[in-house]
Design a protein around this motif. Structure first.
Motif, PDB file in Angstrom:
ATOM      1  N   ASP A  21       0.677  -1.085   0.482  1.00  0.00           N
ATOM      2  CA  ASP A  21      -0.017  -0.053   0.125  1.00  0.00           C
ATOM      3  C   ASP A  21       0.651   0.997   0.459  1.00  0.00           C
ATOM      4  O   ASP A  21       0.089   1.926  -0.556  1.00  0.00           O
ATOM      5  CB  ASP A  21      -0.555   0.218   0.855  1.00  0.00           C
ATOM      6  CG  ASP A  21      -1.986  -1.223   1.057  1.00  0.00           C
ATOM      7  OD1 ASP A  21      -2.397  -0.969  -0.262  1.00  0.00           O
ATOM      8  OD2 ASP A  21      -2.800  -1.049   1.957  1.00  0.00           O
ATOM      9  N   SER A  27      -2.181  -2.345  -5.138  1.00  0.00           N
ATOM     10  CA  SER A  27      -2.981  -2.009  -3.539  1.00  0.00           C
ATOM     11  C   SER A  27      -2.912  -3.305  -3.010  1.00  0.00           C
ATOM     12  O   SER A  27      -2.122  -4.391  -3.238  1.00  0.00           O
ATOM     13  CB  SER A  27      -4.854  -2.563  -4.423  1.00  0.00           C
ATOM     14  OG  SER A  27      -5.970  -2.663  -3.435  1.00  0.00           O
ATOM     15  N   GLY A  29      -5.198  -4.882  -1.285  1.00  0.00           N
ATOM     16  CA  GLY A  29      -5.911  -5.567  -1.287  1.00  0.00           C
ATOM     17  C   GLY A  29      -5.255  -7.113  -2.545  1.00  0.00           C
ATOM     18  O   GLY A  29      -5.521  -8.545  -2.502  1.00  0.00           O
ATOM     19  N   THR A  30      -5.105  -6.676  -3.454  1.00  0.00           N
ATOM     20  CA  THR A  30      -4.662  -8.123  -4.266  1.00  0.00           C
ATOM     21  C   THR A  30      -3.493  -8.976  -3.799  1.00  0.00           C
ATOM     22  O   THR A  30      -3.797 -10.978  -3.829  1.00  0.00           O
ATOM     23  CB  THR A  30      -3.180  -7.365  -5.261  1.00  0.00           C
ATOM     24  OG1 THR A  30      -3.736  -6.702  -6.148  1.00  0.00           O
ATOM     25  CG2 THR A  30      -2.448  -8.418  -6.304  1.00  0.00           C
ATOM     26  N   THR A 139      -8.976  -0.604 -16.526  1.00  0.00           N
ATOM     27  CA  THR A 139      -8.502  -0.139 -14.917  1.00  0.00           C
ATOM     28  C   THR A 139      -7.268   0.366 -16.035  1.00  0.00           C
ATOM     29  O   THR A 139      -6.742   1.551 -15.843  1.00  0.00           O
ATOM     30  CB  THR A 139      -8.492  -1.437 -14.619  1.00  0.00           C
ATOM     31  OG1 THR A 139      -9.192  -1.925 -13.889  1.00  0.00           O
ATOM     32  CG2 THR A 139      -7.137  -1.307 -13.904  1.00  0.00           C
ATOM     33  N   ALA A 167     -11.481   1.343  -4.364  1.00  0.00           N
ATOM     34  CA  ALA A 167     -10.598   1.773  -5.314  1.00  0.00           C
ATOM     35  C   ALA A 167      -9.618   0.183  -3.931  1.00  0.00           C
ATOM     36  O   ALA A 167      -8.916  -0.963  -4.618  1.00  0.00           O
ATOM     37  CB  ALA A 167      -9.831   2.298  -5.252  1.00  0.00           C
ATOM     38  N   MET A 168      -9.382   0.687  -2.627  1.00  0.00           N
ATOM     39  CA  MET A 168      -8.503   0.232  -1.693  1.00  0.00           C
ATOM     40  C   MET A 168      -8.705  -1.448  -1.415  1.00  0.00           C
ATOM     41  O   MET A 168      -7.724  -2.449  -0.747  1.00  0.00           O
ATOM     42  CB  MET A 168      -8.214   0.923   0.063  1.00  0.00           C
ATOM     43  CG  MET A 168      -7.235   0.503   0.966  1.00  0.00           C
ATOM     44  SD  MET A 168      -7.241   1.622   2.457  1.00  0.00           S
ATOM     45  CE  MET A 168      -7.146   3.259   1.608  1.00  0.00           C
ATOM     46  N   ILE A 173      -6.071  -1.595  -8.019  1.00  0.00           N
ATOM     47  CA  ILE A 173      -6.005   0.092  -7.719  1.00  0.00           C
ATOM     48  C   ILE A 173      -5.375   0.358  -6.124  1.00  0.00           C
ATOM     49  O   ILE A 173      -6.211  -0.456  -5.241  1.00  0.00           O
ATOM     50  CB  ILE A 173      -7.107   0.792  -8.173  1.00  0.00           C
ATOM     51  CG1 ILE A 173      -6.742   0.259  -9.674  1.00  0.00           C
ATOM     52  CG2 ILE A 173      -7.500   2.238  -8.291  1.00  0.00           C
ATOM     53  CD1 ILE A 173      -8.420   0.552 -10.529  1.00  0.00           C
ATOM     54  N   SER A 174      -5.052   1.421  -6.360  1.00  0.00           N
ATOM     55  CA  SER A 174      -4.823   1.368  -4.820  1.00  0.00           C
ATOM     56  C   SER A 174      -5.728   2.932  -4.319  1.00  0.00           C
ATOM     57  O   SER A 174      -6.060   3.459  -5.186  1.00  0.00           O
ATOM     58  CB  SER A 174      -3.423   2.069  -4.041  1.00  0.00           C
ATOM     59  OG  SER A 174      -2.687   3.527  -5.009  1.00  0.00           O
ATOM     60  N   GLY A 175      -5.811   3.477  -3.027  1.00  0.00           N
ATOM     61  CA  GLY A 175      -6.814   3.990  -2.805  1.00  0.00           C
ATOM     62  C   GLY A 175      -6.038   5.603  -2.702  1.00  0.00           C
ATOM     63  O   GLY A 175      -6.446   6.759  -3.310  1.00  0.00           O
ATOM     64  N   TYR A 177      -4.363   6.405  -5.264  1.00  0.00           N
ATOM     65  CA  TYR A 177      -3.786   6.885  -6.575  1.00  0.00           C
ATOM     66  C   TYR A 177      -5.023   7.196  -6.901  1.00  0.00           C
ATOM     67  O   TYR A 177      -4.877   7.874  -7.469  1.00  0.00           O
ATOM     68  CB  TYR A 177      -3.388   5.429  -7.452  1.00  0.00           C
ATOM     69  CG  TYR A 177      -2.928   5.502  -8.668  1.00  0.00           C
ATOM     70  CD1 TYR A 177      -2.264   6.606  -9.684  1.00  0.00           C
ATOM     71  CD2 TYR A 177      -3.740   5.352  -9.794  1.00  0.00           C
ATOM     72  CE1 TYR A 177      -2.046   7.534 -10.241  1.00  0.00           C
ATOM     73  CE2 TYR A 177      -3.374   6.023 -11.417  1.00  0.00           C
ATOM     74  CZ  TYR A 177      -2.655   6.710 -11.267  1.00  0.00           C
ATOM     75  OH  TYR A 177      -2.784   7.259 -12.495  1.00  0.00           O
ATOM     76  N   SER A 240      -4.308  -2.880 -13.563  1.00  0.00           N
ATOM     77  CA  SER A 240      -3.773  -1.768 -12.997  1.00  0.00           C
ATOM     78  C   SER A 240      -2.112  -1.672 -13.416  1.00  0.00           C
ATOM     79  O   SER A 240      -1.008  -1.252 -13.241  1.00  0.00           O
ATOM     80  CB  SER A 240      -3.682  -2.346 -12.061  1.00  0.00           C
ATOM     81  OG  SER A 240      -3.183  -3.668 -11.108  1.00  0.00           O
TER      82      SER A 240
END
Length: 307
Positions: A21, A27, A29-30, A139, A167-168, A173-175, A177, A240
């Motif tokens: 992060d 992200s 999340g990945t 994306t 997004a997070m 995708i990071s929050g 970004y 991404s």
């Protein structure tokens, strides 16, 4: 697996999520997805944004406390916090002095993660393939879109919070970004520095509303449309990659008297030996993910039920 081993594994996953992060465009999340904790994470967030507060409201303090999966949240959260405080300067140093190398490593890690996600899809049809392609294309377009100049209204701050947290949670995708794309990153940072309670309150409210709604929708889709949902998530992860492609050319443009800098992806010069090192790091990142999965350090995401 013993409780201690399970806690240590969650601590490691949290550390990786926190580290990832810190990298703009990547992200956590990945990491949560390929490590197999994604369903548990979604369920925990769903509980903490709903049933937990019902118990608190009805003054069932003990039940509220017991309903929280502390054995999951504490090691995971501790790992994230430790990573943020211990790795921030390391990541900053690497991105400043070795940007292509660090982006190459993360490119390989994300690519390997995407490949593991593809393996979870057991139902292939034209709908899933089309969803994956459209998610990847959308994306890719999003991460290469110039910064949007959205007016700083109360509603725009609120919506920025909603979109950033969505997004997070999503792999790919990071929050942070997302905030950059919306032109709200500096606004939120400035609000933090100035202790602007109103702006921060609106932003946090957007986060709470966004995460409460989004986890429920995502949970529902994973239960009822597993293959389609995973296909979309895979597309987001692969799309991404356009953001973390190591080789870029910095461009500039003038707008309202300001000099705006943005970058575009370029093909590397293969006569430069340094670029082959970047490729080697890409391969290393990809292999690390596959080896971790084979050794059980990274679990398979729960597959589609056959029942």
């Amino acid at each position: 697996m013993s409780k201690l081993a399970s806690y240590l594994k969650l601590l490691g996953i949290g550390f990786l999520m926190g580290t990832v992060d810190l990298v703009p465009g990547v992200s956590g999340g990945t990491v949560a997805f390929v490590s197999g904790i994604y369903p548990k994470l979604l369920e925990t967030i769903k509980h903490l944004t709903g049933p937990f507060w019902k118990l608190i409201w009805s003054r069932q303090w003990r039940l509220a406390y017991q309903s929280i999966p502390w054995g999951f949240l504490l090691p995971l959260g501790l790992g994230i916090v430790v990573a943020i405080f211990s790795m921030a300067n390391v990541i900053k140093f690497c991105l400043q002095y070795y940007p292509e190398q660090i982006w190459g490593l993360f490119f390989g890690l994300v690519l390997g993660s995407g490949w593991l996600m593809v393996k979870q899809i057991q139902t292939w049809n034209w709908v899933n393939v089309l969803a994956m392609v459209m998610a990847a294309a959308g994306t890719f377009w999003l991460v290469n879109t110039p910064i949007l100049n959205i007016p700083n209204t109360t509603w725009s701050i609120f919506l920025s919070g909603m979109l950033a947290i969505c997004a997070m949670i999503l792999p790919g995708i990071s929050g942070s970004y997302m905030l950059l794309l919306l032109g709200k990153y500096e606004v939120i940072i400035s609000a933090l520095a100035a202790k602007d309670i109103f702006t921060l309150g609106v932003f946090v409210l957007g986060i709470l509303v966004g995460i409460s709604l989004f986890v429920r929708v995502l949970n529902l889709w994973l239960r009822q449309h597993f293959a389609l949902t995973i296909s979309i998530l895979v597309g987001i992860v692969f799309g991404s990659l356009g953001k973390i492609w190591p080789w870029k050319e910095v461009l500039s443009a003038a707008e309202d008297g300001k000099l705006l800098l943005f970058s575009t992806n370029v093909w590397p010069d293969w006569s430069n030996a340094a670029n082959w090192l970047v490729v080697a790091l890409m391969v290393l990142g990809f292999v690390l993910i596959l080896v971790s999965n084979r050794w059980g350090l990274v679990d398979n995401f729960p597959k589609e039920s056959k029942a």
